[in-house]
Motif scaffolding. Structure first.
Motif, mmCIF file in Angstrom:
data_model
loop_
_atom_site.group_PDB
_atom_site.id
_atom_site.type_symbol
_atom_site.label_atom_id
_atom_site.label_comp_id
_atom_site.label_asym_id
_atom_site.label_seq_id
_atom_site.Cartn_x
_atom_site.Cartn_y
_atom_site.Cartn_z
ATOM 1 N N UNK A 367 0.859 -1.187 0.000
ATOM 2 C CA UNK A 367 0.000 0.000 0.000
ATOM 3 C C UNK A 367 0.892 1.234 0.000
ATOM 4 N N UNK A 368 0.347 2.338 -0.489
ATOM 5 C CA UNK A 368 1.147 3.569 -0.532
ATOM 6 C C UNK A 368 1.081 4.311 0.799
ATOM 7 N N UNK A 369 1.840 5.381 0.906
ATOM 8 C CA UNK A 369 1.934 6.126 2.158
ATOM 9 C C UNK A 369 0.609 6.753 2.555
ATOM 10 N N UNK A 370 -0.134 7.259 1.567
ATOM 11 C CA UNK A 370 -1.419 7.892 1.872
ATOM 12 C C UNK A 370 -2.378 6.871 2.488
ATOM 13 N N UNK A 371 -2.430 5.677 1.902
ATOM 14 C CA UNK A 371 -3.328 4.640 2.417
ATOM 15 C C UNK A 371 -2.921 4.214 3.815
ATOM 16 N N UNK A 372 -1.622 4.020 4.021
ATOM 17 C CA UNK A 372 -1.140 3.612 5.342
ATOM 18 C C UNK A 372 -1.465 4.669 6.392
ATOM 19 N N UNK A 373 -1.238 5.932 6.048
ATOM 20 C CA UNK A 373 -1.531 7.014 6.987
ATOM 21 C C UNK A 373 -3.022 7.091 7.282
ATOM 22 N N UNK A 374 -3.850 6.854 6.273
ATOM 23 C CA UNK A 374 -5.303 6.858 6.465
ATOM 24 C C UNK A 374 -5.726 5.713 7.371
ATOM 25 N N UNK A 375 -5.199 4.520 7.147
ATOM 26 C CA UNK A 375 -5.535 3.359 7.974
ATOM 27 C C UNK A 375 -5.128 3.565 9.434
ATOM 28 N N UNK A 376 -4.018 4.296 9.648
ATOM 29 C CA UNK A 376 -3.492 4.487 10.993
ATOM 30 C C UNK A 376 -3.931 5.808 11.613
ATOM 31 N N UNK A 377 -4.611 6.639 10.833
ATOM 32 C CA UNK A 377 -5.074 7.943 11.309
ATOM 33 C C UNK A 377 -3.913 8.795 11.830
ATOM 34 N N UNK A 378 -2.827 8.810 11.060
ATOM 35 C CA UNK A 378 -1.644 9.595 11.410
ATOM 36 C C UNK A 378 -1.144 10.311 10.162
ATOM 37 N N UNK A 379 -0.154 11.168 10.340
ATOM 38 C CA UNK A 379 0.529 11.776 9.213
ATOM 39 C C UNK A 379 1.560 10.801 8.665
ATOM 40 N N UNK A 380 1.908 10.959 7.405
ATOM 41 C CA UNK A 380 2.846 10.033 6.775
ATOM 42 C C UNK A 380 4.157 9.988 7.564
ATOM 43 N N UNK A 381 4.614 11.151 8.019
ATOM 44 C CA UNK A 381 5.876 11.205 8.746
ATOM 45 C C UNK A 381 5.853 10.532 10.101
ATOM 46 N N UNK A 382 4.675 10.152 10.587
ATOM 47 C CA UNK A 382 4.557 9.505 11.898
ATOM 48 C C UNK A 382 4.493 7.986 11.807
ATOM 49 N N UNK A 383 4.379 7.443 10.606
ATOM 50 C CA UNK A 383 4.174 6.001 10.440
ATOM 51 C C UNK A 383 5.329 5.199 11.024
ATOM 52 N N UNK A 384 6.552 5.587 10.714
ATOM 53 C CA UNK A 384 7.710 4.798 11.137
ATOM 54 C C UNK A 384 7.831 4.737 12.657
ATOM 55 N N UNK A 385 7.656 5.888 13.320
ATOM 56 C CA UNK A 385 7.782 5.888 14.775
ATOM 57 C C UNK A 385 6.637 5.110 15.421
ATOM 58 N N UNK A 386 5.445 5.228 14.873
ATOM 59 C CA UNK A 386 4.317 4.468 15.410
ATOM 60 C C UNK A 386 4.583 2.974 15.271
ATOM 61 N N UNK A 387 5.163 2.565 14.139
ATOM 62 C CA UNK A 387 5.486 1.149 13.933
ATOM 63 C C UNK A 387 6.514 0.670 14.952
ATOM 64 N N UNK A 388 7.494 1.497 15.265
ATOM 65 C CA UNK A 388 8.490 1.116 16.273
ATOM 66 C C UNK A 388 7.839 0.965 17.644
ATOM 67 N N UNK A 389 6.905 1.846 17.942
ATOM 68 C CA UNK A 389 6.207 1.780 19.232
ATOM 69 C C UNK A 389 5.372 0.512 19.348
ATOM 70 N N UNK A 390 4.873 0.040 18.215
ATOM 71 C CA UNK A 390 4.021 -1.154 18.222
ATOM 72 C C UNK A 390 4.811 -2.450 18.148
ATOM 73 N N UNK A 391 6.128 -2.349 18.181
ATOM 74 C CA UNK A 391 6.957 -3.556 18.128
ATOM 75 C C UNK A 391 6.622 -4.488 19.303
ATOM 76 N N UNK A 392 6.838 -5.767 19.102
ATOM 77 C CA UNK A 392 6.437 -6.772 20.067
ATOM 78 C C UNK A 392 6.969 -6.503 21.466
ATOM 79 N N UNK A 393 8.203 -6.003 21.597
ATOM 80 C CA UNK A 393 8.795 -5.885 22.930
ATOM 81 C C UNK A 393 8.231 -4.756 23.751
ATOM 82 N N UNK A 394 7.505 -3.808 23.128
ATOM 83 C CA UNK A 394 6.974 -2.656 23.870
ATOM 84 C C UNK A 394 5.795 -3.094 24.736
ATOM 85 N N UNK A 395 5.698 -2.604 25.998
ATOM 86 C CA UNK A 395 4.518 -2.894 26.814
ATOM 87 C C UNK A 395 3.292 -2.194 26.251
ATOM 88 N N UNK A 396 2.108 -2.757 26.537
ATOM 89 C CA UNK A 396 0.866 -2.182 26.035
ATOM 90 C C UNK A 396 0.597 -0.871 26.734
#
Length: 396
Positions: A367-396
């Motif tokens: 999927x493209x950046x626009x679609x990913x940002x829409x699915x996550x309700x974030x700005x395109x520039x926030x996708x990478x950091x949000x993905x790091x936060x959602x990594x398995x080792x992070x507490x809920x």
């Protein structure tokens, strides 16, 4: 310059407003028009402008295109007849309507990603034991989930967030979409959790305003509903009488959840339990909290488990429960931090498994950046950091 009227059917406007649980005055104030304007639109006396219709689409959480239908859609995102306790108000708040709709939208997004990959979601959450008891079901479910989870149960000093992280990760791995309400907008007195039963990718939504221990028990309570092929909205009120069919179902799901989280053999081996055989009067809050800690549950939930296992009486539980609950609630209130990290809260609310799924599809250019940002309700520039936060080792 004259405003451009939107040629919309009054019945569609009325349907959209009612579908999110707003009265006409509340809707008018959200849209930013005079209090009597909505009634005039829905009576056909006036028409909204295009700009006002866009505001209405935002307030009603509907795509703009829906408003140009010739009549209200049938079966379009219709609310299910969710179970409600007798004490609960039959009307859903607009916030709960919105979260229900978001749950369905995120599930659709996830299924679309699987389709783009020509893959199927896991269905290993399903446990079938024809003729088995509920304890057998709980035992099999615990073994299956913990056998496949990428995050093992914490040992030693592991806290409630670590336990919650383990069980959320286990259910996500098994094919359940787990998420939480945004920013505490839905009050816990209205909803502790709800579940949507589907054979493929069922949904559990927790209340993000709840404590970690509360969310943990709600998570397994809703999973019990899925195992029993039911779904609904729960406030988790404890009821030892359970006279109605709905309350009997809630009590059954409570028992299955407790059995998954606190297996009888492990509970009965706890030193606090062994030391109090035939001495139920010596249980106090600190002892219960200590005994419950290795399971990630509250002292009250552990006490209820002791009742089921015959270690304390119903009378003792009923007499001491208000005191223990008050202590627990005061403790949780003191431990709650204000605000928190935005990325962590966003990952919790969307569901970490969902964030990882969308971010992975974006990384692989499915999927493209626009679609990913829409699915996550974030700005395109926030996708990478949000993905790091959602990594398995992070507490809920």
């Amino acid at each position: 310059m004259a405003s451009i009227p939107a040629l919309v059917e009054p019945a569609v406007l009325r349907w959209a407003r009612r579908s999110i649980g707003l009265d006409t005055v509340a809707a008018a104030r959200k849209i930013g028009v005079p209090d009597d304007r909505i009634e005039k639109w829905e009576a056909g006396d006036e028409q909204p402008t295009i700009a006002q219709l866009k505001s209405a689409a935002t307030a009603y959480k509907r795509p703009l295109a829906v408003f140009f239908l010739a009549e209200p859609p049938q079966g379009f995102d219709a609310m299910r007849d969710f179970r409600r306790h007798d004490e609960s108000d039959g009307e859903w708040s607009p916030e709960l309507h919105g979260e229900y709709r978001r749950a369905l939208l995120q599930r659709d997004n996830s299924l679309e990603l699987f389709e783009l990959d020509d893959a199927l979601p896991s269905s290993s959450w399903i446990v079938s034991l024809p003729g088995g008891s509920d304890d057998d079901l709980a035992r099999a479910a615990r073994k299956k989930l913990l056998g496949a989870t990428p995050v093992p149960l914490p040992t030693g000093s592991g806290g409630p967030y670590e336990h919650l992280n383990t069980w959320v990760s286990a259910l996500e791995e098994a094919g359940v979409l787990v998420m939480a309400t945004h920013g505490g907008k839905v009050k816990t007195r209205e909803m502790r959790a709800f579940s949507l039963y589907f054979e493929t990718m069922p949904v559990i939504m927790l209340n993000g305003a709840d404590s970690a221990r509360g969310r943990l028990f709600s998570l397994l309570h809703e999973y019990a509903h899925l195992l029993l092929h039911t779904g609904g909205l729960c406030d988790m009120i404890a009821d030892t009488k359970a006279t109605s069919i709905d309350r009997q179902l809630e009590a059954r799901c409570n028992a299955i959840a407790a059995s998954i989280l606190m297996p009888a053999e492990l509970v009965l081996r706890r030193p606090e339990v062994v030391a109090r055989v035939n001495r139920q009067g010596t249980w106090d809050y600190e002892a219960l909290r200590s005994a419950a800690a290795p399971f990630g549950t509250s002292a009250e939930a552990f006490l209820r488990r002791l009742v089921v296992l015959g270690r304390v009486s119903h009378e003792f539980y009923s007499a001491r429960r208000p005191e223990f609950l008050a202590t627990y609630e005061a403790e949780e209130s003191r431990s709650k931090a204000g605000g928190g990290n935005w990325y962590r809260n966003q990952a919790r609310d969307l569901g970490k498994g969902y964030v990882r799924h969308v971010a992975d599809a974006h990384r692989r250019r499915v999927i493209d950046s626009y679609t990913a940002a829409t699915y996550l309700n974030v700005k395109v520039g926030q996708i990478e950091r949000l993905a790091r936060t959602a990594a398995i080792q992070e507490p809920v």
